[in-house]
Design a protein around this motif. Structure first.
Motif, PDB file in Angstrom:
ATOM      1  N   UNK A  82       8.358  12.188  -5.351  1.00 59.31           N
ATOM      2  CA  UNK A  82       7.244  11.239  -5.235  1.00 59.31           C
ATOM      3  C   UNK A  82       7.708   9.823  -5.545  1.00 59.31           C
ATOM      4  N   UNK A  83       8.470   9.673  -6.618  1.00 61.61           N
ATOM      5  CA  UNK A  83       8.944   8.343  -7.007  1.00 61.61           C
ATOM      6  C   UNK A  83       9.887   7.753  -5.966  1.00 61.61           C
ATOM      7  N   UNK A  84      10.852   8.552  -5.531  1.00 61.41           N
ATOM      8  CA  UNK A  84      11.827   8.057  -4.552  1.00 61.41           C
ATOM      9  C   UNK A  84      11.160   7.793  -3.208  1.00 61.41           C
ATOM     10  N   UNK A  85      10.229   8.650  -2.810  1.00 60.86           N
ATOM     11  CA  UNK A  85       9.563   8.482  -1.529  1.00 60.86           C
ATOM     12  C   UNK A  85       8.799   7.175  -1.418  1.00 60.86           C
ATOM     13  N   UNK A  86       8.238   6.710  -2.522  1.00 61.42           N
ATOM     14  CA  UNK A  86       7.525   5.433  -2.534  1.00 61.42           C
ATOM     15  C   UNK A  86       8.476   4.273  -2.802  1.00 61.42           C
ATOM     16  N   UNK A  87       9.426   4.485  -3.735  1.00 61.45           N
ATOM     17  CA  UNK A  87      10.326   3.394  -4.125  1.00 61.45           C
ATOM     18  C   UNK A  87      11.200   2.924  -2.976  1.00 61.45           C
ATOM     19  N   UNK A 120       1.457   5.492   1.190  1.00 60.93           N
ATOM     20  CA  UNK A 120       1.082   6.782   0.626  1.00 60.93           C
ATOM     21  C   UNK A 120       1.109   7.887   1.670  1.00 60.93           C
ATOM     22  N   UNK A 121       0.836   7.561   2.918  1.00 61.56           N
ATOM     23  CA  UNK A 121       0.769   8.576   3.972  1.00 61.56           C
ATOM     24  C   UNK A 121       2.072   9.343   4.131  1.00 61.56           C
ATOM     25  N   UNK A 122       3.216   8.657   3.948  1.00 66.16           N
ATOM     26  CA  UNK A 122       4.496   9.349   4.080  1.00 66.16           C
ATOM     27  C   UNK A 122       4.592  10.495   3.072  1.00 66.16           C
ATOM     28  N   UNK A 123       4.262  10.186   1.820  1.00 69.42           N
ATOM     29  CA  UNK A 123       4.326  11.198   0.769  1.00 69.42           C
ATOM     30  C   UNK A 123       3.269  12.275   0.981  1.00 69.42           C
ATOM     31  N   UNK A 124       2.045  11.866   1.269  1.00 69.52           N
ATOM     32  CA  UNK A 124       0.925  12.804   1.397  1.00 69.52           C
ATOM     33  C   UNK A 124       1.168  13.791   2.536  1.00 69.52           C
ATOM     34  N   UNK A 125       1.689  13.294   3.656  1.00 70.53           N
ATOM     35  CA  UNK A 125       1.922  14.162   4.807  1.00 70.53           C
ATOM     36  C   UNK A 125       2.974  15.215   4.501  1.00 70.53           C
ATOM     37  N   UNK A 126       4.027  14.837   3.794  1.00 77.53           N
ATOM     38  CA  UNK A 126       5.072  15.815   3.456  1.00 77.53           C
ATOM     39  C   UNK A 126       4.563  16.883   2.502  1.00 77.53           C
TER      40      UNK A 126
END
Length: 488
Positions: free
Chosen positions: A190-195, A402-408
């Protein structure tokens, strides 16, 4: 198997690849939004055909027609530009004014068309030949097309090469994002996906300094092209995806990769008993078609595609059209980029406290309110128009990230890449249409763009209520786990 138990969830091995793509995203954002300055508005006046009211001493009034007598007018065929007060752009280079003004939007859309096709093509290629060779191929396409664009002697050549800019760069960024997610352990995803997306924000802000320093479109294009070249020196640190090697049955290469990664992360290399020893032990990867056969995941896919489309449309409509806001275009663009940092910070805090769905819903609804508010702001209050526009940019930056993380997290492992790629592909349709939003307002009525944005934001926000909350849940692995997600 969980590779993080062997090499560590996040160490030097993952960090250096993370930094590579974070910085790659910085110059990728320069390339993407450079068109805002390459095609900036330039005051002009008509010099051909001549008329009594059309002399070189007249002011720059963006004149498309001149008086021809008997209360008639005739279209201009030649213009003069006030480049001393602004910059030498492709607008003044190829006369993209009056009835050719729509070509500016076309140049922006051609880039997004390249983005759309890149996601489809290189997503499939990376599944076939691997992440690393695909990223390398995309990098070569990017550098060659960027350097060739310096030789552009027509708008058509410029627009075609812009397509290949996106075709290469988007492929490298998208496959790179998947590679990072496949290298990082669940504890840090989660952290890396947003960072990693903060690279886009850094690029957004720093592009203002680059564009301010190089006012001629050729020199700006040259600087951005050269900025891609140093990455060639660091391709040696990029590994192949361990998950891809596992699914392809390349067990010898996988073992060597894990030993090297363990050494870099200063962990003792040990064999994982769950790792298959033969190719016939591999599980067949599910396809998107199998997802569409599952009733719950099928409707979720439709919802996600629409939400991605709206977010991309709103994000790029607000980002590309900062030149149309009152005040300095450089200041407006800087503010639009700077607000992305607190936006990502709020999203990161929100997903921890409220969860994914509630945070996404809040961003979308707040964005809808800001779009609706613009319908009632009089044109003689430009500061208030700018404020609501930046509020919208703040909201849709957060929801898009957020969509990138949420979709995965919504879709299972076997189809995670396929569903993320499909959503991203449909999002590019929104970003292709976004540059034409201002042309729609000129062709119809000035309130139509904001009305359309409000409806889009409200409907997509409402759809998030029909999606499951994923905070605290294990990632689904099988199709049935994806189908059952959020039902208990």
């Amino acid at each position: 198997m969980d590779f993080s138990e062997v090499v560590g969830s996040f160490g030097r091995w993952q960090l250096r690849v993370f930094l590579f793509f974070a910085f790659f995203n910085v110059v990728g954002m320069w390339q993407n939004f450079s068109i805002v300055f390459l095609a900036a508005n330039v005051p002009f006046r008509c010099v051909q055909p001549p008329s009594p009211h059309n002399s070189t001493s007249s002011s720059f009034g963006d004149q498309c027609e001149v008086a021809a007598g008997n209360n008639s007018s005739t279209p201009c065929t030649q213009w003069e530009y006030d480049i001393l007060q602004t910059s030498q752009t492709i607008v003044s280079e190829w006369d993209l004014v009056c009835d050719r003004e729509w070509l500016v939007s076309l140049a922006k859309s051609s880039y997004m068309l390249g983005f759309l096709l890149s996601v489809v093509v290189f997503g499939q290629i990376s599944d076939c030949i691997g992440r690393y060779p695909t990223i390398l191929m995309c990098y070569v396409i990017t550098c060659v097309s960027m350097l060739l664009s310096l030789l552009s002697n027509s708008f058509v050549m410029f627009a075609v090469l812009r397509f290949f800019h996106a075709f290469g760069r988007a492929g490298a960024s998208t496959v790179g994002y998947v590679l990072i997610m496949e290298m990082v352990g669940p504890a840090h995803q989660a952290e890396v996906g947003i960072a990693v997306q903060l690279g886009w924000s850094v690029g957004f802000v720093t592009l203002v300094a680059v564009a301010w320093s190089f006012r001629h479109w050729f020199w700006l294009q040259l600087v951005i092209s050269i900025s891609f070249l140093p990455f060639a020196l660091f391709f040696g640190i990029i590994p192949e995806s361990p998950r891809w090697l596992l699914t392809q049955g390349k067990l010898a290469k996988l073992e060597r990769l894990l030993r090297r990664a363990s050494a870099i992360n200063k962990r003792e290399a040990k064999e994982d008993s769950r790792m298959p020893k033969k190719k016939d032990e591999m599980k067949k990867t599910a396809t998107l078609l199998e997802v569409l056969k599952m009733p719950t995941m099928r409707i979720r896919t439709v919802y996600m595609i629409y939400i991605w489309f709206v977010n991309a449309f709103m994000y790029y409509a607000l980002s590309y059209n900062t030149n149309d806001l009152a005040g300095s275009p450089y200041l407006n663009f800087f503010v639009a980029g700077f607000i992305e940092f607190p936006s990502y910070a709020l999203v990161f805090w929100g997903i921890k406290k409220w969860g994914r769905r509630s945070t996404l819903l809040s961003c979308m609804m707040a964005g809808a309110v800001s779009s609706a508010a613009l319908l009632f702001v009089p044109s003689n209050l430009p500061w208030l128009i700018n404020t609501f526009a930046m509020v919208g940019k703040f909201c849709f930056t957060g929801s898009f990230g957020l969509l990138y993380l949420y979709t995965t997290e919504v879709f299972p492992t076997g189809v995670r890449n396929a569903t993320l790629g499909s959503c991203s592909m449909c999002a590019r349709v929104g970003s292709i249409l976004a540059p034409f939003l201002r042309d729609l307002g000129k062709a119809t009525h000035s309130i139509v763009p904001n009305m359309l944005c409000t409806v889009f934001a409200l409907t997509s926000g409402a759809l998030t209520l029909l999606l499951p909350e994923t905070r605290g849940l294990d990632l689904p692995d099988t199709l049935q786990e994806g189908e059952d997600l959020g039902k208990s």
